[in-house]
Design an enzyme around this catalytic site. Structure first.
Site, PDB file in Angstrom:
ATOM      1  N   GLY A  10       0.824  -1.204   0.000  1.00  0.00           N
ATOM      2  CA  GLY A  10       0.000   0.000   0.000  1.00  0.00           C
ATOM      3  C   GLY A  10       0.857   1.252   0.000  1.00  0.00           C
ATOM      4  CB  ILE A 126      -0.392   4.054   7.343  1.00  0.00           C
ATOM      5  CG1 ILE A 126      -1.419   2.984   6.984  1.00  0.00           C
ATOM      6  CG2 ILE A 126       0.013   4.865   6.129  1.00  0.00           C
ATOM      7  CD1 ILE A 126      -2.748   3.540   6.525  1.00  0.00           C
ATOM      8  CG  ASP A 127      -1.602  -0.881   9.119  1.00  0.00           C
ATOM      9  OD1 ASP A 127      -2.519  -0.063   9.317  1.00  0.00           O
ATOM     10  OD2 ASP A 127      -1.629  -1.739   8.221  1.00  0.00           O
ATOM     11  NE  ARG A 162     -26.614  11.721  13.386  1.00  0.00           N
ATOM     12  CZ  ARG A 162     -26.795  12.586  12.383  1.00  0.00           C
ATOM     13  NH1 ARG A 162     -25.753  13.257  11.896  1.00  0.00           N
ATOM     14  NH2 ARG A 162     -27.982  12.792  11.886  1.00  0.00           N
ATOM     15  CG  MET A 169      -6.904   1.836   6.651  1.00  0.00           C
ATOM     16  SD  MET A 169      -5.744   2.161   5.311  1.00  0.00           S
ATOM     17  CE  MET A 169      -6.858   1.999   3.904  1.00  0.00           C
ATOM     18  NE  ARG A 171      -4.699  -7.037   6.237  1.00  0.00           N
ATOM     19  CZ  ARG A 171      -5.678  -7.152   5.344  1.00  0.00           C
ATOM     20  NH1 ARG A 171      -6.635  -8.039   5.544  1.00  0.00           N
ATOM     21  NH2 ARG A 171      -5.694  -6.401   4.271  1.00  0.00           N
ATOM     22  NE  ARG A 265     -27.460   8.565  10.205  1.00  0.00           N
ATOM     23  CZ  ARG A 265     -27.785   9.677   9.544  1.00  0.00           C
ATOM     24  NH1 ARG A 265     -26.841  10.345   8.888  1.00  0.00           N
ATOM     25  NH2 ARG A 265     -29.020  10.128   9.545  1.00  0.00           N
ATOM     26  CG  HIS A 271      -7.604   3.326   0.222  1.00  0.00           C
ATOM     27  ND1 HIS A 271      -8.654   2.471   0.410  1.00  0.00           N
ATOM     28  CD2 HIS A 271      -6.530   2.562  -0.084  1.00  0.00           C
ATOM     29  CE1 HIS A 271      -8.252   1.226   0.199  1.00  0.00           C
ATOM     30  NE2 HIS A 271      -6.966   1.252  -0.091  1.00  0.00           N
ATOM     31  CD  GLN A 273      -7.386   5.655   8.051  1.00  0.00           C
ATOM     32  OE1 GLN A 273      -6.986   5.292   9.152  1.00  0.00           O
ATOM     33  NE2 GLN A 273      -8.229   4.919   7.343  1.00  0.00           N
TER      34      GLN A 273
END
Length: 341
Positions: A10, A126-127, A162, A169, A171, A265, A271, A273
């Site tokens: 990515g 980015i993770d 609300r 992101m 995983r 909501r 993406h 990010q």
């Protein structure tokens, strides 16, 4: 000496800063020539290159994305993939390769080094989930993008009374959720490392409503409930066998609305990010990593990844960086839990 450079996996802010630093120092200090392989591991697999000289890297420091392109090509699943890469490198006169990427890209780099390819790795994701480095470039920018989005969502949530669920992101590692959620004052933060109980989430949300404030729930895309709480669906696999995730935010918002009776909501940052100009931190980190990567090539210190440890850039084995993911430790999550509810 001719050096190849590629960016795989990515995209993220800071990739161009690494390319620029590698080329600028390599030409100025060592007199090297550079070629860029297009679209990750597809480039060396097919011999698809572009020239990387001073003109090619001029003005790219603040640009997001990568001028080389990227892909999730896994050459280890291509028939005779290693031999094809070695033949193409030899045919192009490439003596060494700098691979810029995350666990998958550097995992391939590690295997190529085992097959006698001269490779140096640069940690990008980015993770922030690569071992042996305190931070990866791209992470700081992603966190700031998420934080700003959550800041903006606070105001609309308050105006309409609300609950808002923000899916970011992450995983297998919840670093983005943890940092952006803490920085933006989220009511609850849910990460892959800690399966959540939906009853606890509902309790936090209701507690927030009782104080006349609207709750913000930040959830990593890989977060999941404890057994039997909610039904989750699985997506298709990519070239490295990863399931394409997404949807936990929407399902969580629906469950919150169903159980609390309050309008809820979900917002998926996705993406966004990854895009845009890198932060100052990421520009500097990426530049330093690029400088040290070409130094490692010059020293013929192959099979290594340049890494940030403390404030120093050091060299570590590719194996140490890719054997297991760096996940959020329990004590870090406990710091965030102080502010839940």
């Amino acid at each position: 000496m001719r050096v190849g450079v590629l960016t795989g996996g990515g995209d993220c802010p800071g990739l161009n800063a690494v390319i620029r630093a590698v080329v600028r120092k390599g030409i100025k200090h060592y007199g090297y020539e550079f070629v860029g392989f297009r679209d990750g591991w597809r480039g060396p697999l097919e011999g698809d290159v572009m020239t990387l000289d001073r003109a090619a890297v001029r003005g790219i420091l603040p640009r997001g994305g990568t001028i080389l392109g990227s892909s999730r090509t896994n050459l280890m699943k291509v028939e005779n993939g290693v031999d094809r890469v070695k033949d193409n490198l030899a045919g192009l006169g490439v003596d060494a390769l700098i691979a810029i990427g995350g666990e998958d890209t550097l995992g391939v780099a590690r295997q190529l080094h085992d097959h006698d390819v001269n490779v140096v790795g640069v940690p990008k994701t980015i993770d922030n989930d690569l071992n042996a480095t305190d931070y990866t470039f791209g992470f700081d920018t992603a966190v700031n993008i998420a934080m700003e989005a959550i800041d903006r969502l606070h105001t609309t949530a308050e105006s309409h009374h609300r609950a808002l669920v923000v899916e970011v992101m992450g995983r297998h590692a919840g670093w983005i959720a943890l940092h952006s959620g803490m920085a933006a004052g989220a009511n609850v933060i849910l990460i892959p490392e800690r399966p959540f109980a939906i009853d606890d989430v509902i309790a936090y949300v209701e507690s927030r409503f009782k104080t006349d404030y609207a709750p913000i729930v930040v959830v990593a895309e890989g977060a999941h409930p404890q057994d039997g709480d909610m039904e989750l669906s699985a997506g298709e696999l990519d070239a490295f066998g990863h399931v394409r995730l997404g949807g936990i935010g929407q399902r969580l918002a629906a469950e919150i609305e169903k159980r609390t009776g309050k309008e809820s909501r979900s917002v998926v940052l996705g993406h966004v990010q990854r895009g845009g100009t890198p932060s100052a931190f990421d520009r500097v980190l990426a530049t330093r990593l690029g400088v040290h990567a070409i130094d490692a090539v010059h020293d013929k210190d192959y099979g290594k990844m340049v890494a940030l440890q403390g404030t120093d850039i050091v060299r570590v084995g590719l194996a140490a960086a890719t054997e297991e993911l760096k996940t959020v430790p329990v004590e870090r999550y406990m710091e965030a839990e102080v502010f839940f509810g």
